[in-house]
Write a protein that holds these residues in place. Sequence first.
Motif, mmCIF file in Angstrom:
data_model
loop_
_atom_site.group_PDB
_atom_site.id
_atom_site.type_symbol
_atom_site.label_atom_id
_atom_site.label_comp_id
_atom_site.label_asym_id
_atom_site.label_seq_id
_atom_site.Cartn_x
_atom_site.Cartn_y
_atom_site.Cartn_z
ATOM 1 N N TYR A 7 0.827 -1.208 0.000
ATOM 2 C CA TYR A 7 0.000 0.000 0.000
ATOM 3 C C TYR A 7 0.862 1.260 0.000
ATOM 4 C CZ TYR A 7 -3.375 3.436 1.756
ATOM 5 O OH TYR A 7 -4.153 4.545 1.922
ATOM 6 N N ASN A 8 1.807 1.332 0.918
ATOM 7 C CA ASN A 8 2.663 2.521 0.997
ATOM 8 C C ASN A 8 3.593 2.630 -0.196
ATOM 9 O OD1 ASN A 8 1.645 3.709 3.335
ATOM 10 N ND2 ASN A 8 2.863 2.377 4.635
ATOM 11 N N GLY A 9 4.025 1.500 -0.734
ATOM 12 C CA GLY A 9 4.850 1.534 -1.938
ATOM 13 C C GLY A 9 4.078 2.090 -3.119
ATOM 14 N N ALA A 10 2.819 1.698 -3.258
ATOM 15 C CA ALA A 10 1.988 2.222 -4.343
ATOM 16 C C ALA A 10 1.759 3.722 -4.167
ATOM 17 C CB ALA A 10 0.660 1.481 -4.399
ATOM 18 N N LEU A 11 1.526 4.163 -2.937
ATOM 19 C CA LEU A 11 1.357 5.602 -2.703
ATOM 20 C C LEU A 11 2.646 6.369 -2.995
ATOM 21 C CD1 LEU A 11 -0.818 5.807 0.539
ATOM 22 C CD2 LEU A 11 -1.501 6.237 -1.817
ATOM 23 N N ALA A 12 3.788 5.788 -2.651
ATOM 24 C CA ALA A 12 5.069 6.438 -2.943
ATOM 25 C C ALA A 12 5.302 6.526 -4.449
ATOM 26 C CB ALA A 12 6.207 5.678 -2.259
ATOM 27 N N VAL A 13 4.930 5.490 -5.176
ATOM 28 C CA VAL A 13 5.074 5.513 -6.640
ATOM 29 C C VAL A 13 4.192 6.617 -7.233
ATOM 30 C CG1 VAL A 13 4.542 4.212 -8.742
ATOM 31 C CG2 VAL A 13 5.816 3.124 -6.908
ATOM 32 N N ILE A 14 2.963 6.699 -6.780
ATOM 33 C CA ILE A 14 2.064 7.748 -7.270
ATOM 34 C C ILE A 14 2.640 9.127 -6.951
ATOM 35 C CG2 ILE A 14 -0.209 8.815 -6.996
ATOM 36 C CD1 ILE A 14 -1.296 5.969 -6.478
ATOM 37 N N GLY A 29 12.265 26.416 -14.690
ATOM 38 C CA GLY A 29 11.830 27.802 -14.613
ATOM 39 C C GLY A 29 10.334 28.027 -14.653
ATOM 40 N N ASP A 30 9.534 26.981 -14.715
ATOM 41 C CA ASP A 30 8.075 27.135 -14.698
ATOM 42 C C ASP A 30 7.616 27.202 -13.249
ATOM 43 O OD1 ASP A 30 5.399 27.160 -15.143
ATOM 44 O OD2 ASP A 30 5.255 25.077 -15.813
ATOM 45 N N HIS A 31 7.345 28.421 -12.782
ATOM 46 C CA HIS A 31 6.996 28.626 -11.375
ATOM 47 C C HIS A 31 5.510 28.927 -11.208
ATOM 48 C CE1 HIS A 31 11.168 28.538 -10.185
ATOM 49 N NE2 HIS A 31 11.445 29.363 -11.175
ATOM 50 N N SER A 32 4.663 28.124 -11.818
ATOM 51 C CA SER A 32 3.231 28.350 -11.694
ATOM 52 C C SER A 32 2.691 27.641 -10.448
ATOM 53 C CB SER A 32 2.505 27.845 -12.946
ATOM 54 O OG SER A 32 2.657 26.447 -13.074
ATOM 55 N N ILE A 33 1.537 28.064 -10.013
ATOM 56 C CA ILE A 33 0.916 27.494 -8.815
ATOM 57 C C ILE A 33 0.603 26.010 -8.982
ATOM 58 C CG2 ILE A 33 -1.123 27.605 -7.328
ATOM 59 C CD1 ILE A 33 -0.065 30.218 -6.814
ATOM 60 N N PRO A 34 0.019 25.556 -10.103
ATOM 61 C CA PRO A 34 -0.257 24.119 -10.237
ATOM 62 C C PRO A 34 1.005 23.250 -10.172
ATOM 63 C CG PRO A 34 -1.509 25.337 -11.879
ATOM 64 C CD PRO A 34 -0.577 26.302 -11.230
ATOM 65 N N VAL A 35 2.070 23.714 -10.791
ATOM 66 C CA VAL A 35 3.320 22.955 -10.767
ATOM 67 C C VAL A 35 3.873 22.914 -9.346
ATOM 68 C CG1 VAL A 35 5.712 22.937 -11.586
ATOM 69 C CG2 VAL A 35 3.851 23.410 -13.181
ATOM 70 N N LEU A 36 3.808 24.021 -8.651
ATOM 71 C CA LEU A 36 4.282 24.067 -7.264
ATOM 72 C C LEU A 36 3.457 23.141 -6.376
ATOM 73 C CD1 LEU A 36 6.162 25.391 -5.181
ATOM 74 C CD2 LEU A 36 4.426 27.154 -4.890
ATOM 75 N N LEU A 37 2.153 23.144 -6.543
ATOM 76 C CA LEU A 37 1.296 22.270 -5.741
ATOM 77 C C LEU A 37 1.534 20.798 -6.055
ATOM 78 C CD1 LEU A 37 -2.057 24.264 -5.767
ATOM 79 C CD2 LEU A 37 -0.419 24.022 -3.891
ATOM 80 N N LEU A 38 1.756 20.445 -7.325
ATOM 81 C CA LEU A 38 2.077 19.065 -7.684
ATOM 82 C C LEU A 38 3.399 18.630 -7.050
ATOM 83 C CD1 LEU A 38 1.094 18.544 -11.421
ATOM 84 C CD2 LEU A 38 0.471 17.116 -9.499
ATOM 85 N N ALA A 39 4.387 19.503 -7.063
ATOM 86 C CA ALA A 39 5.683 19.166 -6.464
ATOM 87 C C ALA A 39 5.548 18.948 -4.958
ATOM 88 C CB ALA A 39 6.698 20.269 -6.763
ATOM 89 N N ILE A 40 4.828 19.831 -4.290
ATOM 90 C CA ILE A 40 4.637 19.703 -2.845
ATOM 91 C C ILE A 40 3.805 18.468 -2.521
ATOM 92 C CG2 ILE A 40 3.549 20.751 -0.818
ATOM 93 C CD1 ILE A 40 4.328 23.488 -2.045
ATOM 94 N N GLY A 41 2.723 18.262 -3.251
ATOM 95 C CA GLY A 41 1.858 17.110 -2.998
ATOM 96 C C GLY A 41 2.559 15.787 -3.276
ATOM 97 N N GLY A 42 3.280 15.698 -4.377
ATOM 98 C CA GLY A 42 4.004 14.469 -4.698
ATOM 99 C C GLY A 42 5.086 14.162 -3.680
ATOM 100 N N GLY A 43 5.831 15.189 -3.296
ATOM 101 C CA GLY A 43 6.859 14.997 -2.269
ATOM 102 C C GLY A 43 6.257 14.608 -0.934
ATOM 103 N N GLY A 44 5.127 15.212 -0.605
ATOM 104 C CA GLY A 44 4.448 14.872 0.645
ATOM 105 C C GLY A 44 3.956 13.433 0.660
ATOM 106 N N MET A 45 3.486 12.957 -0.485
ATOM 107 C CA MET A 45 3.031 11.557 -0.562
ATOM 108 C C MET A 45 4.193 10.591 -0.353
ATOM 109 S SD MET A 45 0.225 11.516 -3.629
ATOM 110 C CE MET A 45 -0.160 9.779 -3.419
#
Length: 90
Positions: A7-14, A29-45
């Motif tokens: 389960y945690n491995g699958a979440l880490a892959v996602i 250099g793309d500093h848009s809000i959606p890209v920033l949120l994806l980076a934070i959310g993916g790293g948090g997962m």
Amino acid sequence: MERLYIYNGALAVIGFLLGFPAVRSLIDGDHSIPVLLLAIGGGGMVVSAGYESLRTDPEEFNISATALFVVVGAACVVLLGTILSTVSGI
């Protein structure tokens, strides 16, 4: 194999597959809000999946086979989408 680690491995892959391209876009250099949120959310997962794997007792972890199948299936779909996006050059 313990369901906790699957389960945690699958979440880490996602999280990795969502966060890595976003981090790459941030570096380019793309500093848009959606890209920033994806980076934070993916790293948090990824971080939270690792933390839960270390802190949770595998014997006490309880998840139904259906829910586990859905999470692993979602990881496979995200992986397939990432591969197709990379191959097509989008």
